[in-house]
Design an enzyme around this catalytic site. Structure first.
Site, short mmCIF file in Angstrom:
data_model
loop_
_atom_site.label_atom_id
_atom_site.label_comp_id
_atom_site.label_asym_id
_atom_site.label_seq_id
_atom_site.Cartn_x
_atom_site.Cartn_y
_atom_site.Cartn_z
N CYS A 89 1.96 -2.46 -0.58
CA CYS A 89 1.03 -1.70 0.27
C CYS A 89 1.75 -1.35 1.58
CB CYS A 89 -0.20 -2.55 0.57
SG CYS A 89 -1.41 -1.70 1.60
N HIS A 123 -5.86 1.30 -6.16
CA HIS A 123 -5.44 0.70 -4.89
C HIS A 123 -6.01 1.48 -3.70
CE1 HIS A 123 -2.13 -1.34 -2.41
NE2 HIS A 123 -2.53 -0.36 -1.60
N GLU A 124 -5.91 2.82 -3.74
CA GLU A 124 -6.37 3.63 -2.61
C GLU A 124 -7.90 3.63 -2.50
OE1 GLU A 124 -4.15 4.22 -0.58
OE2 GLU A 124 -2.44 4.00 -1.93
N HIS A 170 -8.96 0.51 -0.82
CA HIS A 170 -8.81 0.54 0.64
C HIS A 170 -10.09 1.07 1.31
CE1 HIS A 170 -4.88 -0.82 1.67
NE2 HIS A 170 -4.22 0.09 0.98
ZN ZN Z 1 -2.35 -0.04 0.40
#
Ligand code: ZN
Length: 187
Positions: free
Chosen positions: A104, A146-147, A150
């Site tokens: 990340c 993953h995004e 977030h």
């Molecule tokens: Zn990240």
């Protein structure tokens, strides 16, 4: 596939531990010049940091939008901008987990294995307020999950075992000197 907006300014990347990284972002409701400017900065910052995706809270803005330029399992690059994403991953018999390395930009340099489904689809709204969706496998499937995480205030350490998390933080601490405050603007 859509072209990413250009001409943005590289911003310092917000690190894990900052509150904006650990709470859900606000929905995008205005698809205006201000949003386009934010997204152009995100694109410039993602490329400067040599990442494959970036969420708005990673440059300190708590708004539900992410960008990506990421290869799938066949090495084909996909680019896009997604506001207000929802992720769909396979369930039941179709659910296959990849245990590949994940990293990340908000904990730069460190990687550790993290289980994710091998395919994923994300649906949301594009920069112009129109419905959009992307689906893929390989690193792209990991990146989309993953995004979107977030924007829900989830970092991938939240999905790791205690042991894996310790390994990740140890590695990040070892490499911290390579990523001074203000990175990647400080390069
Ligand atoms: Zn990240």
């Amino acid at each position: 596939m859509s072209a990413l907006p250009a001409g943005g300014k590289i911003q310092a990347i917000t690190r894990w531990g900052e509150p904006v990284m650990h709470k859900p972002c606000r929905e995008v409701t205005s698809f205006d010049a201000e949003l386009r400017s934010l997204v152009a900065d995100m694109v410039a910052t993602m490329y400067a940091a040599e990442g494959v995706g970036l969420a708005a809270n990673q440059i300190g803005v708590g708004l539900k939008v992410f960008v990506f330029d990421c290869p799938d399992a066949d090495g084909h690059h996909h680019t896009g901008v997604v506001c207000n994403p929802t992720v769909r991953v396979p369930v039941g018999r179709d659910r296959v987990l990849d245990d590949d390395e994940e990293g990340c930009l908000s904990l730069p340099g460190a990687f550790v294995a993290c289980a994710r489904t091998d395919t994923a689809e994300v649906r949301g709204i594009d920069l112009h307020g129109r419905p959009t969706s992307y689906a893929g496998d390989g690193l792209l499937a990991r990146c989309l999950q993953h995004e979107a995480d977030h924007l829900d205030g989830i970092v991938f350490a939240d999905r790791l075992s205690t042991k894996a998390r310790k390994k990740l933080y140890k590695e990040a601490a070892r490499l911290a000197g390579d990523f001074p405050s203000g990175w990647p603007t400080s390069r």
